[in-house]
Design a protein around this motif. Structure first.
Motif, PDB file in Angstrom:
ATOM      1  N   ASP A 533       0.848  -1.192   0.000  1.00 27.95           N
ATOM      2  CA  ASP A 533       0.000   0.000   0.000  1.00 27.95           C
ATOM      3  C   ASP A 533       0.886   1.244   0.000  1.00 27.95           C
ATOM      4  O   ASP A 533       1.708   1.427   0.894  1.00 27.95           O
ATOM      5  N   VAL A 534       0.726   2.091  -0.996  1.00 17.61           N
ATOM      6  CA  VAL A 534       1.523   3.312  -1.094  1.00 17.61           C
ATOM      7  C   VAL A 534       0.713   4.534  -0.662  1.00 17.61           C
ATOM      8  O   VAL A 534       1.189   5.368   0.107  1.00 17.61           O
ATOM      9  N   GLU A 535      -0.521   4.641  -1.136  1.00 17.18           N
ATOM     10  CA  GLU A 535      -1.351   5.807  -0.789  1.00 17.18           C
ATOM     11  C   GLU A 535      -2.826   5.441  -0.896  1.00 17.18           C
ATOM     12  O   GLU A 535      -3.278   4.908  -1.916  1.00 17.18           O
ATOM     13  N   HIS A 536      -3.556   5.713   0.169  1.00 19.28           N
ATOM     14  CA  HIS A 536      -5.013   5.599   0.115  1.00 19.28           C
ATOM     15  C   HIS A 536      -5.585   6.417   1.273  1.00 19.28           C
ATOM     16  O   HIS A 536      -4.888   6.709   2.240  1.00 19.28           O
ATOM     17  N   LYS A 537      -6.836   6.776   1.182  1.00 26.28           N
ATOM     18  CA  LYS A 537      -7.497   7.546   2.245  1.00 26.28           C
ATOM     19  C   LYS A 537      -8.933   7.052   2.390  1.00 26.28           C
ATOM     20  O   LYS A 537      -9.721   7.133   1.452  1.00 26.28           O
ATOM     21  N   PRO A 538      -9.285   6.514   3.568  1.00 26.69           N
ATOM     22  CA  PRO A 538     -10.661   6.080   3.787  1.00 26.69           C
ATOM     23  C   PRO A 538     -11.635   7.266   3.749  1.00 26.69           C
ATOM     24  O   PRO A 538     -11.229   8.431   3.842  1.00 26.69           O
ATOM     25  N   HIS A 539     -12.907   6.954   3.637  1.00 28.12           N
ATOM     26  CA  HIS A 539     -13.939   7.992   3.619  1.00 28.12           C
ATOM     27  C   HIS A 539     -14.031   8.701   4.974  1.00 28.12           C
ATOM     28  O   HIS A 539     -13.630   8.157   6.005  1.00 28.12           O
TER      29      HIS A 539
END
Length: 662
Positions: A533-539
């Motif tokens: 995982d490099v980049e993510h943003k949950p709601h």
């Protein structure tokens, strides 16, 4: 009291100590046999000019002596033995020579033989002195930074100096520097600043002074210091960004098709070689290193800029250029010329005209499509549950490097503006053989999310659109996949529609609504494939159609989803959909036996508040959702046990209960 030259010594120059004759013991006497030396006849009469011979004396009278067979001195002068040793000396010699002449001759023999002996002793002493001074490879008395290396072999000196440097704190300490009125520090490791131990010892070994200065003197050898000028320049510019004044580089820029000159101006700047020398010389001096600023002038003058405007820039855009090929002609209009003709200076401030190939291809896209055939890469797709490869195809493209060179020859001309374009064969970047080596042989993971409203709803259409764009994407080993980078902007022109999106904490209509559901589906597929995982943003708010914590939103261009293929195999993304679901599968070679998730209990639960909004088409009512914080652990399984754990944590806000109207 002995007299010198017949004159008595003054009282204040008379010796104050009695000196007695020292006679060496038998074992200390020289055992080297001494042979007689015969002088020429003309020197027998009375010795060299200016000498006085003694008168005849009787045997045994004062001035005579006996010589022993061992060569020990028997007279006051300490004369070495001659061939008459042990015999009384008479008033006349064997040939009737007066005794005085014989005595003078023997004294001269004594002086000569004594001189030879002294020379032998001096030479022997010199050999001993030289051997001592040059013992070892490093001359004696030699030191580096206070470390005595004298008399050591090269290898010993290297070990000794290196060991001392490893103990010193100042070798790796930040180096204070001053550039104009600005001060700062540079780390030796960041700029390659170090002492070359082998080169320093070599410099010490190469020095060869005379033996006496080496025996009684000392010499300090400066260390050989190395530094990387380019890395040093980059670090110093962080400090001197405002200390100097950069040159104004000359250039000719186009406003549309109108050339605009930029004239050069001198400046004061760092010069890498001067900066490197200053640091090498002052590094270990105990004071801040003063790095000089030097006046710099661009290589191209203002007069040359004006000449380039008149002789190249203006004529270049005065008319189009025709490119002839075997498949037809291509017109390079003045706008395309202005976009691709580069008239900016290099680091030295010199303008070297060139054609930017990428800008030329972009400006001629429609024209080139008339005569070019694009190559097609080999591809891989999933058909009937198995990966299948399709061969690529070669293409034909104009050689833009050659075209750029030819354009520069005709752009200054008012007529004859025609060049020949060469079409060359271009092979695809990926072949079937390349794909076969990637190990894409099995489905590693798959994830499905469900939606409502059927395929006719705008939100569902957005999900289907983005899924189609990502289907078949190939991620090479070590490559990072960006969802925004792959699809580009998702707007009306790309086929996306208005659907609810979260803006400023509330749901409002927005183009691309629903693409976050596909993002969550893709994120989970890569998550369960064990990819990085490099980049993510949950709601901001939790929606029960997604797994808590391990989900992701997206918004062009600010919010993105990225993952890295951290395996030695290729990764193929396969997407599919139904009337109420979307699925993403990852095809590759399995690295982990399986991936699972454990969740913590929810904590810090918050309740939604009620907010009344003005009714209207932009108002979307909601029932409200609790907020909470929760952890999720990704567990990597291999050989029946968990070998790795990865923690994710997220806090969801409580979504207010929005009511349209009062």
């Amino acid at each position: 009291m002995r007299q010198y030259g017949g004159s008595p010594l003054p009282a204040d120059e008379r010796p104050t100590a009695e000196l007695s004759v020292v006679r060496p013991s038998i074992e200390d006497r020289p055992t080297i046999p001494i042979t007689a030396v015969t002088w020429p006849l003309e020197q027998r009469a009375g010795g060299p000019p200016g000498t006085t011979t003694a008168g005849p004396t009787a045997a045994g009278a004062p001035g005579t002596a006996e010589r022993t067979a061992t060569g020990g001195p028997a007279d006051e002068a300490g004369s070495p033995p001659g061939p008459d040793a042990g015999q009384p000396v008479s008033a006349s010699g064997p040939d009737g020579e007066p005794a005085a002449e014989l005595t003078g001759r023997r004294r001269r023999r004594t002086l000569l033989v004594g001189g030879v002996a002294a020379a032998v002793l001096v030479a022997a002493g010199a050999v001993v002195t030289t051997g001592y001074a040059y013992a070892g490879e490093v001359p004696r008395g030699t030191s580096v930074l206070g470390v005595d290396l004298g008399g050591k072999s090269r290898a010993e000196a290297v070990r000794l100096l290196r060991a001392d440097l490893e103990r010193r704190d100042d070798i790796q300490a930040p180096v204070p520097v001053r550039i104009g009125d600005h001060t700062g520090e540079v780390l030796p490791a960041a700029v390659g600043l170090a002492i070359d131990v082998e080169a320093t010892v070599a410099a010490a070994v190469d020095h060869r002074a005379d033996p006496l200065s080496l025996l009684f003197g000392s010499r300090k050898v400066a260390p050989v210091v190395t530094v990387d000028p380019e890395r040093l320049d980059a670090e110093l510019r962080k400090i001197a960004d405002k200390a100097g004044q950069r040159m104004t580089m000359p250039a000719i820029r186009f406003d549309g098709t109108t050339p605009k000159p930029v004239y050069p101006k001198p400046g004061r700047d760092l010069r890498p070689e001067d900066s490197a020398k200053a640091l090498r010389d002052g590094w270990l001096g105990g004071k801040p290193v003063v790095v000089p600023l030097v006046e710099t002038h661009p290589a191209t003058t203002a007069e040359e800029v004006d000449r380039l405007v008149e002789e190249l820039a203006k004529p270049a855009v005065a008319a189009p250029v025709t490119v002839t090929t075997e498949l037809g002609n291509v017109t390079v209009d003045p706008a395309a010329i202005a976009k691709s003709l580069v008239l900016t200076a290099d680091k030295a401030g010199k303008i070297v005209p060139r054609i930017d190939e990428k800008k030329l291809r972009s400006a001629l896209a429609d024209e080139l499509a008339k005569v070019e055939i694009k190559p097609r890469d080999a591809s891989i797709s999933i058909q009937n549950g198995k990966p299948r490869t399709v061969a690529g195809r070669s293409g034909r493209q104009i050689d833009l490097a050659a075209l750029g060179r030819d354009l520069l020859t005709v752009l200054p001309k008012p007529d004859g503006r025609q060049v020949e374009g060469v079409l060359r064969t271009v092979e695809p970047e990926l072949t079937v053989e390349d794909l076969s080596k990637l190990g894409i042989k099995e489905r590693v993971s798959s994830f499905t999310t469900r939606f409502t409203g059927g395929l006719n709803s705008p939100r569902s259409q957005n999900i289907v659109t983005i899924a189609g764009e990502v289907d078949g994407a190939l991620v090479m080993p070590g490559e990072t996949f960006s969802l925004n980078g792959h699809t580009g902007e998702r707007g009306y022109r790309q086929g996306y529609r208005d659907a609810p999106v979260i803006m400023d904490g509330k749901l409002v209509p927005g183009v691309g609504g629903g693409t976050s559901q596909f993002t969550t589906t893709l994120f989970n597929a890569t998550y369960y494939a064990g990819l990085e995982d490099v980049e993510h943003k949950p709601h901001s708010y939790y929606f029960d159609r997604y797994p808590p914590v391990i989900e992701s939103t997206i918004f062009w261009p600010d919010l993105d989803f990225k993952f890295k293929n951290n395996t030695p195999y290729g990764v193929l993304i396969d997407t599919s959909y139904t009337s109420n679901s979307v699925t993403v599968s990852i095809w590759s070679t399995k690295v982990w036996d399986r991936i699972t998730t454990e969740w913590s209990p929810r904590r810090n639960i918050t309740r939604p508040r009620v907010i009344h909004l003005e009714p209207g088409p932009s108002c979307i009512s909601t029932n409200g959702i609790n907020g909470f914080t929760q952890d999720a652990w990704r567990l990597f399984h291999r050989d029946g046990r968990v070998v790795k754990r990865e923690k994710f944590t997220w806090t969801y806000q409580a979504e207010p209960r929005y009511i349209c109207g009062r």
